[in-house]
Design an enzyme around this catalytic site. Structure first.
Site, PDB file in Angstrom:
ATOM      1  N   ASN A 305       0.814  -1.220   0.000  1.00  0.00           N
ATOM      2  CA  ASN A 305       0.000   0.000   0.000  1.00  0.00           C
ATOM      3  C   ASN A 305       0.844   1.265   0.000  1.00  0.00           C
ATOM      4  OD1 ASN A 305      -2.406   1.828   0.760  1.00  0.00           O
ATOM      5  ND2 ASN A 305      -1.037   2.058   2.519  1.00  0.00           N
ATOM      6  N   ALA A 306       2.036   1.226   0.566  1.00  0.00           N
ATOM      7  CA  ALA A 306       2.845   2.435   0.721  1.00  0.00           C
ATOM      8  C   ALA A 306       3.090   3.099  -0.625  1.00  0.00           C
ATOM      9  CB  ALA A 306       4.176   2.093   1.391  1.00  0.00           C
ATOM     10  N   TYR A 370       3.897   9.450 -11.091  1.00  0.00           N
ATOM     11  CA  TYR A 370       2.959   8.627 -10.313  1.00  0.00           C
ATOM     12  C   TYR A 370       2.204   7.655 -11.211  1.00  0.00           C
ATOM     13  CZ  TYR A 370      -0.790   7.551  -6.966  1.00  0.00           C
ATOM     14  OH  TYR A 370      -1.673   6.914  -6.137  1.00  0.00           O
TER      15      TYR A 370
END
Length: 463
Positions: A305-306, A370
């Protein structure tokens, strides 16, 4: 963060203004509460002739004690009776009946002409589904078809379901489940999730279920006896994941960077878990994760998740902003997986769940780094899935607009656009991502491998 527009939309004056101006009217979504049935309300079951999965669907409805109905279909009545499901009679002309969920077995559709079975089943009841209701269509993967016509019509189901998800509104979610012809026994975990309030912000998705070993679980605590590691667990979505996995019975090792130790201790204390202060980009991260899990019987569930954002237009982005995002969001997960898979770091029937993003599917302005990292996560899942052994699976969730500290910092106008540009007309909550991960992490989800499930309220971006 509070959605002030949604609060206004539920007020008497807000309802009047929204109606007169034709503005979006978000439905307050139902979410899971402990000690409640899988589904609260009647279920309508339908099928095209020669469906492969009607008996398996009926068995699941019987197992969850659903109040179930069907139309004038003697074959379906007989199939249901054989598995102990009592199907009440429903007459399509009965406009007073309302349903919380509608399921249709479309696996028997073989030609374009037979697609009209979808119209004939759904057209009369399109306005008879409760708010926060569920529409689920089951078919076979088009690549499993034995003719070009069958491949065509099974792929056509995707266009139908995604359109229904946008048309029915009022928080009604629509999903397509492609089930391998020999995998009917593997659908229970998926149907339980998609029927329930756990899937509140999941809509317009295509889930693929393959043949796998059937694992029995205690559905009230499906993760009992399991050990999970959740990276980035100190706040936001990671914190929600830790809470939901613990609620479902897992011992959760909450992992984050040492600077977040205080918040890690708080989260672990709330759920009876433990902590691991660790930089996931460290060369020995996989080794330390394996060692920490070994103290609790070995690793059963790993949730990557990080992640971070360092948003800039590409022309203004500095090299270190690119490198940092790629290293944390993508390369760290790859290295940790490699270590664990090469050093027996996951127990048999283990689960790896990665967190991608709709940015990785649709791209996003000012997020080339991202979006690249999150698209890479999808590549990681797709490549790894067929290589796994001993019942281990890997899947990913791709959140859309989720109400977190990060989205709260977005400028107001952009934030409102992000909230409304989906079929639910609202942002999701961290728990929506967590519930989806818990489904993928369940020992019973053996047939789900290599899936990318968007938790985005059927976002209009990248649809």
């Amino acid at each position: 963060m509070t959605d002030q527009y949604q609060t206004f939309a539920r007020s008497p004056i807000g309802k009047l203004v929204i109606k007169n101006l034709g503005l979006p009217a978000p439905t307050l979504l139902e979410r899971f509460e402990s000690a409640t049935p899988v589904i609260k309300g009647p279920v309508l079951l339908g099928a095209a002739p020669d469906g492969l999965f009607s008996a398996a669907i009926a068995q699941v409805l019987s197992n969850i004690h659903a109040n179930s109905y069907s139309g004038n279909d003697p074959e379906l009545q007989q199939i249901a009776a054989a598995v102990g499901l009592n199907l009440g009679a429903f007459h399509p002309g009965d406009k007073a009946s309302r349903f919380k969920a509608v399921l249709f077995d479309a696996s028997g559709i073989q030609s374009p002409q037979q697609l009209k079975a979808l119209y004939e089943f759904f057209h009369p009841i399109a306005r008879q589904i409760h708010a926060s209701g569920r529409v689920i269509v089951l078919g076979i993967p088009p690549e499993s078809a034995v003719s070009v016509q069958q491949a065509i019509v099974q792929r056509a189901l995707e266009g139908f379901v995604k359109s229904v998800g946008k048309e029915f509104k009022r928080g009604i979610a629509a999903q397509l489940v492609y089930v391998a012809p020999d995998a009917a026994v593997n659908i229970e975990s998926t149907l339980r999730f998609l029927l329930s309030p756990r899937s509140a912000y999941v809509s317009g998705q295509v889930v693929r279920v393959a043949k796998a070993t059937v694992v029995d679980v205690d559905w009230s605590k499906p993760l009992a006896g399991k050990t999970a590691v959740v990276t980035g667990a100190s706040r936001g979505i990671g914190e929600a994941i830790a809470h939901v996995l613990a609620r479902d019975g897992a011992h959760v090792i909450c992992l984050d960077v040492p600077q977040q130790q205080a918040d890690l201790d708080r989260v672990a204390g709330e759920i009876g878990g433990s902590t691991l202060a660790l930089d996931i980009t460290a060369a020995d991260a996989g080794e330390k994760i394996k060692a920490a899990a070994a103290e609790h019987g070995g690793l059963d569930i790993l949730v990557h998740n990080a992640g971070i954002t360092r948003d800039k237009m590409l022309t203004n982005m500095q090299p270190e902003q690119w490198d940092l995002v790629i290293n944390i969001n993508l390369s760290a997960a790859e290295r940790i997986n490699d270590y664990l898979l090469q050093h027996a770091g996951l127990n048999p029937n283990g689960r790896i769940v990665c967190v991608s993003s709709i940015s990785g599917i649709a791209g996003n302005l000012g997020q080339t780094n991202y979006a690249t990292s999150k698209a890479g996560v999808i590549g990681l899942v797709k490549f790894t899935a067929p290589l796994l052994k001993e019942g281990v699976t890997i899947n990913a969730v791709a959140p859309g607009f989720i109400e977190t500290q990060m989205t709260a910092a977005i400028p107001f106008a952009i934030r409102e656009i992000g909230r409304r540009m989906n079929a639910m007309n609202q942002g999701g909550l961290p728990v929506d991502v967590a519930e989806t991960i818990a489904w993928l992490a369940s020992p019973a989800s053996t047939g789900i491998n290599g899936n990318i499930v968007r938790v985005c309220g059927q976002s209009l971006l990248g649809a």
